[in-house]
Design an enzyme around this catalytic site. Structure first.
Site, PDB file in Angstrom:
ATOM      1  N   GLU A 111     -93.310 -73.857 -92.844  1.00 54.02           N
ATOM      2  CA  GLU A 111     -94.734 -74.084 -92.546  1.00 54.02           C
ATOM      3  C   GLU A 111     -95.036 -73.711 -91.097  1.00 54.02           C
ATOM      4  O   GLU A 111     -94.127 -73.485 -90.297  1.00 54.02           O
ATOM      5  CB  GLU A 111     -95.076 -75.572 -92.755  1.00 54.02           C
ATOM      6  CG  GLU A 111     -94.268 -76.488 -91.833  1.00 54.02           C
ATOM      7  CD  GLU A 111     -94.612 -77.971 -91.956  1.00 54.02           C
ATOM      8  OE1 GLU A 111     -94.904 -78.428 -93.073  1.00 54.02           O
ATOM      9  OE2 GLU A 111     -94.582 -78.661 -90.911  1.00 54.02           O
TER      10      GLU A 111
ATOM     11  N   HIS B 162     -94.277 -79.571 -82.311  1.00 56.80           N
ATOM     12  CA  HIS B 162     -93.279 -80.602 -82.612  1.00 56.80           C
ATOM     13  C   HIS B 162     -92.322 -80.692 -81.440  1.00 56.80           C
ATOM     14  O   HIS B 162     -91.886 -79.665 -80.914  1.00 56.80           O
ATOM     15  CB  HIS B 162     -92.416 -80.224 -83.823  1.00 56.80           C
ATOM     16  CG  HIS B 162     -93.104 -80.277 -85.136  1.00 56.80           C
ATOM     17  ND1 HIS B 162     -93.900 -81.310 -85.536  1.00 56.80           N
ATOM     18  CD2 HIS B 162     -93.065 -79.415 -86.187  1.00 56.80           C
ATOM     19  CE1 HIS B 162     -94.329 -81.078 -86.769  1.00 56.80           C
ATOM     20  NE2 HIS B 162     -93.854 -79.930 -87.175  1.00 56.80           N
TER      21      HIS B 162
ATOM     22  N   HIS C 256     -91.667 -72.538 -89.125  1.00 55.83           N
ATOM     23  CA  HIS C 256     -90.446 -73.303 -88.845  1.00 55.83           C
ATOM     24  C   HIS C 256     -89.915 -73.997 -90.091  1.00 55.83           C
ATOM     25  O   HIS C 256     -90.660 -74.273 -91.035  1.00 55.83           O
ATOM     26  CB  HIS C 256     -90.681 -74.322 -87.720  1.00 55.83           C
ATOM     27  CG  HIS C 256     -91.804 -75.282 -87.983  1.00 55.83           C
ATOM     28  ND1 HIS C 256     -93.118 -74.945 -87.795  1.00 55.83           N
ATOM     29  CD2 HIS C 256     -91.810 -76.569 -88.437  1.00 55.83           C
ATOM     30  CE1 HIS C 256     -93.881 -75.996 -88.105  1.00 55.83           C
ATOM     31  NE2 HIS C 256     -93.108 -76.990 -88.507  1.00 55.83           N
TER      32      HIS C 256
ATOM     33  N   CYS D 240     -89.362 -86.949 -84.363  1.00 58.76           N
ATOM     34  CA  CYS D 240     -90.316 -85.849 -84.226  1.00 58.76           C
ATOM     35  C   CYS D 240     -91.619 -86.412 -83.675  1.00 58.76           C
ATOM     36  O   CYS D 240     -92.235 -87.289 -84.281  1.00 58.76           O
ATOM     37  CB  CYS D 240     -90.554 -85.163 -85.567  1.00 58.76           C
ATOM     38  SG  CYS D 240     -91.731 -83.794 -85.453  1.00 58.76           S
TER      39      CYS D 240
HETATM   40 MN    MN Z   1     -94.145 -78.859 -89.052  1.00 63.81          MN
END
Ligand code: MN
Length: 147
Positions: free
Chosen positions: A61, A67, A101, A115
């Site tokens: 995505e 992130h 990623h 995250c």
């Molecule tokens: Mn993501």
């Protein structure tokens, strides 16, 4: 006052629910999500802990938000753009805005990581057929990606 969510062991925290990877996503039971902090005192971020089951992977995505990933357990590989890196405990990975990623757990053990994201963020975009063809043009990426 200290506000402590104590670690209970095995990467579970007190008063923190074990959630599916993504809301309403039924095909991703190999990933769990725990929200450790969510916009406390106006800080506009959410801190999550994800765990990918052995040999599992996150969705391929991209999105505008960033992130910041900090690995806590296991070994894995991260695709970020055209780069694929091996990661292990305490490695920090920045995934920039707009970058395709995917994270994968390797070595037959779960990959657990923190995250950090913006609290208000755009929804992830999955590649369409043309975008996927573009992504897979790089042989190293093609060998890695699980679409
Ligand atoms: Mn993501």
């Amino acid at each position: 006052m200290a506000d402590l969510q104590r670690h209970r062991g095995n990467f579970r925290w007190e008063s923190v629910d074990l959630l599916p990877y993504k809301e309403g996503d039924s095909d991703s039971c190999s990933i769990t999500r725990q929200i450790l902090s969510d916009g406390r005192d106006g800080l506009p971020v959410q801190l999550r802990y994800f765990e990918i089951a052995p040999d599992g992977h996150s969705t391929l995505e991209r999105h505008r938000h960033l992130h910041i990933v900090v690995v806590l357990r296991g070994k894995g590989r991260v695709l970020s753009g055209s780069e694929i890196v091996d990661v292990g405990p305490l490695d920090v990975v920045h995934i920039p805005s707009g970058t395709w990623h995917q994270l994968q757990a390797t070595r037959g053990e779960p990959l657990g990581f923190l995250c950090l994201v913006h609290r208000e963020r755009d929804r992830p975009e999955r590649p369409g057929p043309q975008e996927l063809a573009q992504i897979l043009r790089d042989p190293a990426v093609a060998a890695f990606v699980r679409p």
